[in-house]
Design a protein around this motif. Structure first.
Motif, PDB file in Angstrom:
ATOM      1  N   MET A 147       0.837  -1.195   0.000  1.00  0.00           N
ATOM      2  CA  MET A 147       0.000   0.000   0.000  1.00  0.00           C
ATOM      3  C   MET A 147       0.869   1.241   0.000  1.00  0.00           C
ATOM      4  SD  MET A 147      -2.847   1.251   2.798  1.00  0.00           S
ATOM      5  CE  MET A 147      -3.464   2.950   2.748  1.00  0.00           C
ATOM      6  N   ILE A 148       0.472   2.238  -0.789  1.00  0.00           N
ATOM      7  CA  ILE A 148       1.077   3.576  -0.747  1.00  0.00           C
ATOM      8  C   ILE A 148      -0.022   4.567  -0.413  1.00  0.00           C
ATOM      9  CG2 ILE A 148       2.182   5.409  -2.066  1.00  0.00           C
ATOM     10  CD1 ILE A 148       3.653   3.316  -3.656  1.00  0.00           C
ATOM     11  N   TRP A 149       0.240   5.340   0.616  1.00  0.00           N
ATOM     12  CA  TRP A 149      -0.677   6.397   1.087  1.00  0.00           C
ATOM     13  C   TRP A 149       0.033   7.719   0.858  1.00  0.00           C
ATOM     14  CZ3 TRP A 149      -5.194   7.002   4.307  1.00  0.00           C
ATOM     15  CH2 TRP A 149      -5.272   8.209   5.006  1.00  0.00           C
ATOM     16  N   SER A 150      -0.677   8.719   0.336  1.00  0.00           N
ATOM     17  CA  SER A 150      -0.040  10.016   0.090  1.00  0.00           C
ATOM     18  C   SER A 150      -1.077  11.121   0.234  1.00  0.00           C
ATOM     19  CB  SER A 150       0.581  10.050  -1.310  1.00  0.00           C
ATOM     20  OG  SER A 150       1.356  11.215  -1.489  1.00  0.00           O
ATOM     21  N   ASN A 151      -0.914  11.929   1.267  1.00  0.00           N
ATOM     22  CA  ASN A 151      -1.864  12.988   1.583  1.00  0.00           C
ATOM     23  C   ASN A 151      -1.290  14.348   1.197  1.00  0.00           C
ATOM     24  OD1 ASN A 151      -3.945  14.559   2.635  1.00  0.00           O
ATOM     25  ND2 ASN A 151      -3.164  14.470   4.720  1.00  0.00           N
ATOM     26  N   VAL A 173       1.095  -7.239  -6.470  1.00  0.00           N
ATOM     27  CA  VAL A 173      -0.201  -7.520  -7.083  1.00  0.00           C
ATOM     28  C   VAL A 173      -1.307  -7.359  -6.039  1.00  0.00           C
ATOM     29  CG1 VAL A 173      -1.621  -9.329  -8.117  1.00  0.00           C
ATOM     30  CG2 VAL A 173       0.739  -9.019  -8.871  1.00  0.00           C
ATOM     31  N   ASN A 174      -2.368  -6.697  -6.444  1.00  0.00           N
ATOM     32  CA  ASN A 174      -3.519  -6.371  -5.585  1.00  0.00           C
ATOM     33  C   ASN A 174      -3.185  -5.328  -4.528  1.00  0.00           C
ATOM     34  OD1 ASN A 174      -5.249  -8.187  -6.937  1.00  0.00           O
ATOM     35  ND2 ASN A 174      -4.469  -9.884  -5.702  1.00  0.00           N
ATOM     36  N   GLY A 175      -2.008  -4.696  -4.649  1.00  0.00           N
ATOM     37  CA  GLY A 175      -1.665  -3.616  -3.742  1.00  0.00           C
ATOM     38  C   GLY A 175      -2.479  -2.362  -4.047  1.00  0.00           C
ATOM     39  N   LEU A 176      -2.599  -1.495  -3.041  1.00  0.00           N
ATOM     40  CA  LEU A 176      -3.462  -0.316  -3.111  1.00  0.00           C
ATOM     41  C   LEU A 176      -2.648   0.966  -3.067  1.00  0.00           C
ATOM     42  CD1 LEU A 176      -6.346   1.075  -2.793  1.00  0.00           C
ATOM     43  CD2 LEU A 176      -5.932   0.923  -0.319  1.00  0.00           C
ATOM     44  N   VAL A 177      -2.991   1.907  -3.927  1.00  0.00           N
ATOM     45  CA  VAL A 177      -2.489   3.273  -3.814  1.00  0.00           C
ATOM     46  C   VAL A 177      -3.671   4.167  -3.471  1.00  0.00           C
ATOM     47  CG1 VAL A 177      -2.720   3.653  -6.311  1.00  0.00           C
ATOM     48  CG2 VAL A 177      -1.297   5.174  -4.969  1.00  0.00           C
ATOM     49  N   MET A 178      -3.489   5.025  -2.462  1.00  0.00           N
ATOM     50  CA  MET A 178      -4.549   5.944  -2.025  1.00  0.00           C
ATOM     51  C   MET A 178      -3.925   7.315  -1.805  1.00  0.00           C
ATOM     52  SD  MET A 178      -7.265   5.686   1.143  1.00  0.00           S
ATOM     53  CE  MET A 178      -8.512   4.826   0.181  1.00  0.00           C
ATOM     54  N   PHE A 179      -4.524   8.350  -2.395  1.00  0.00           N
ATOM     55  CA  PHE A 179      -3.917   9.677  -2.316  1.00  0.00           C
ATOM     56  C   PHE A 179      -4.985  10.756  -2.301  1.00  0.00           C
ATOM     57  CE2 PHE A 179      -4.485   8.702  -6.781  1.00  0.00           C
ATOM     58  CZ  PHE A 179      -4.954   9.887  -7.324  1.00  0.00           C
ATOM     59  N   PHE A 295      -5.919  -0.147  -7.576  1.00  0.00           N
ATOM     60  CA  PHE A 295      -5.177  -1.365  -7.255  1.00  0.00           C
ATOM     61  C   PHE A 295      -4.259  -1.756  -8.413  1.00  0.00           C
ATOM     62  CE2 PHE A 295      -8.937  -1.561  -4.608  1.00  0.00           C
ATOM     63  CZ  PHE A 295      -8.448  -2.046  -3.394  1.00  0.00           C
ATOM     64  N   ARG A 296      -3.183  -2.454  -8.054  1.00  0.00           N
ATOM     65  CA  ARG A 296      -2.343  -3.038  -9.095  1.00  0.00           C
ATOM     66  C   ARG A 296      -2.947  -4.398  -9.466  1.00  0.00           C
ATOM     67  NH1 ARG A 296       3.813  -5.583  -9.183  1.00  0.00           N
ATOM     68  NH2 ARG A 296       3.449  -6.639 -11.164  1.00  0.00           N
ATOM     69  N   PRO A 297      -3.331  -4.583 -10.727  1.00  0.00           N
ATOM     70  CA  PRO A 297      -3.944  -5.854 -11.122  1.00  0.00           C
ATOM     71  C   PRO A 297      -2.896  -6.931 -11.360  1.00  0.00           C
ATOM     72  CG  PRO A 297      -3.767  -4.423 -13.020  1.00  0.00           C
ATOM     73  CD  PRO A 297      -3.259  -3.623 -11.842  1.00  0.00           C
ATOM     74  N   PRO A 298      -3.300  -8.201 -11.387  1.00  0.00           N
ATOM     75  CA  PRO A 298      -2.377  -9.274 -11.762  1.00  0.00           C
ATOM     76  C   PRO A 298      -1.881  -9.053 -13.187  1.00  0.00           C
ATOM     77  CG  PRO A 298      -4.382 -10.163 -10.778  1.00  0.00           C
ATOM     78  CD  PRO A 298      -4.630  -8.716 -11.024  1.00  0.00           C
ATOM     79  N   PRO A 299      -0.648  -9.462 -13.489  1.00  0.00           N
ATOM     80  CA  PRO A 299      -0.110  -9.253 -14.845  1.00  0.00           C
ATOM     81  C   PRO A 299      -0.872 -10.072 -15.878  1.00  0.00           C
ATOM     82  CG  PRO A 299       1.341 -10.662 -13.558  1.00  0.00           C
ATOM     83  CD  PRO A 299       0.311 -10.137 -12.601  1.00  0.00           C
ATOM     84  N   LYS A 300      -0.937  -9.553 -17.087  1.00  0.00           N
ATOM     85  CA  LYS A 300      -1.607 -10.245 -18.189  1.00  0.00           C
ATOM     86  C   LYS A 300      -0.624 -10.993 -19.087  1.00  0.00           C
ATOM     87  CE  LYS A 300      -5.527  -7.042 -18.347  1.00  0.00           C
ATOM     88  NZ  LYS A 300      -6.308  -6.108 -19.201  1.00  0.00           N
ATOM     89  N   THR A 301       0.669 -10.665 -18.960  1.00  0.00           N
ATOM     90  CA  THR A 301       1.684 -11.350 -19.758  1.00  0.00           C
ATOM     91  C   THR A 301       2.872 -11.690 -18.880  1.00  0.00           C
ATOM     92  OG1 THR A 301       2.733  -9.253 -20.399  1.00  0.00           O
ATOM     93  CG2 THR A 301       1.032 -10.119 -21.870  1.00  0.00           C
ATOM     94  N   THR A 302       3.674 -12.652 -19.307  1.00  0.00           N
ATOM     95  CA  THR A 302       4.911 -12.998 -18.614  1.00  0.00           C
ATOM     96  C   THR A 302       5.996 -12.001 -18.993  1.00  0.00           C
ATOM     97  OG1 THR A 302       5.700 -14.411 -20.404  1.00  0.00           O
ATOM     98  CG2 THR A 302       4.276 -15.424 -18.740  1.00  0.00           C
TER      99      THR A 302
END
Length: 316
Positions: A147-151, A173-179, A295-302
């Protein structure tokens, strides 16, 4: 009278021609920004209301642009099992954050940390968990954070698209950014008053929330959620209004006017601000506050470019 202003640096990707070295100087002294802390805390509280709706159990959380460290405490309370790190470009702000974190540690925790450092990892925040750095060039490898938080830190960077790309790089993957940041209608009354004085840019041109959403998608985040609230603060005198605007971060533009306003121009500015008084004799100032998370989604390619196909079993 002819007046000339500096030309913007030739970088068409800038959201605003912000001088980052000047930003660091403007935030170098914590006492200089103290007047704006009430607004920062109010916006942080509204961010936490939104965060409460998100199901997340992070291991590593970064407060990007942590300032004096107030949000580090609230993030530690919310995610007690996580390591919360704070990063800021101002050594003065980090020094104040370190003092506050150290002062908050119980005596028993301090003793345990001194003699048995592995026992209480969170108590080491005064040393190990505060980092001096640029949130657009993070000192982490890929897949390092949940997670990244930025106020209210993002408005002071000239290229938020590059910031989002860097945040995506270090996110799991599945991490959250909130700002949070400011939108274009922020300080519109002050802009109108300055427009009566000269054509120089005295206030940052803040980015529209729809553009920020597009930047998030282009950086590789999924399903960004953007919303906006308006906060109106009223002031009994123009001088108080101007002091609090300076405390937010001032004017770090390359294209800013050099030197102070002349006595006559300053008097006209004060007169224009007074002319905007409401029925109660107070001067309103608008803050368009933009909130975003994605959110960061799962990758679609290798890594070699091959498509990843996921098979999900049917639920019975």
């Amino acid at each position: 009278m002819h007046m000339s202003f500096p030309v913007s640096p030739p970088d068409t990707n800038l959201s605003a021609p912000i001088d980052l070295s000047l930003v660091r100087r403007l935030f170098a002294q914590p006492q200089r920004v103290a007047e704006s802390l009430f607004l920062r805390r109010e916006i942080a509280a509204r961010m936490h209301e939104r965060l409460a709706l998100v199901n997340l159990t992070p291991r590593h959380v970064l407060d990007a642009g942590c300032g004096e460290g107030a949000d580090i405490f609230t993030l530690q309370d919310r995610f007690s099992g996580a390591q919360v790190l704070g990063l800021d470009g101002s050594p003065g702000m980090l020094a104040l954050a370190r003092q506050r974190i150290a002062a908050s540690q119980p005596l028993v925790s301090k003793l345990l940390t001194r003699w048995l450092p592995i026992v209480n990892q969170a108590a080491r925040a005064g040393d190990a968990d505060l980092i001096a750095g640029d949130f657009a060039a993070l000192p982490f490898g890929p897949n390092a954070l949940d997670m990244i938080w930025s106020n209210l830190a993002l408005p002071w960077h000239p290229q938020p698209d590059k910031v989002f790309a860097e945040w995506r790089r270090v996110m799991r993957v599945n991490g959250l950014v909130m700002f949070s940041c400011f939108g274009p209608d922020t300080l519109k009354q002050l802009n109108a008053a300055f427009a009566e004085i000269d054509l120089a840019p005295h206030v940052l041109p803040f980015v529209d929330m729809h553009d920020l959403g597009d930047m998030l998608v282009n950086a590789g985040f999924s399903t960004p959620v953007m919303d906006m609230e308006t906060i109106t603060v009223t002031y009994g005198a123009p001088e108080k209004l101007l002091a609090e605007v300076r405390a937010l971060g001032g004017n770090p533009l390359h294209t800013r006017r050099r030197g102070l306003l002349g006595r006559g121009a300053h008097a006209r500015l004060i007169e224009h601000l007074w002319s905007q008084r409401d029925a109660e004799g107070r001067i309103p100032l608008t803050y368009e506050v933009v909130f975003g998370h994605a959110f960061r989604p799962p990758p679609k390619t290798t890594g070699s470019g091959e498509a990843i196909i996921r098979f999900e079993p049917k639920k019975r």
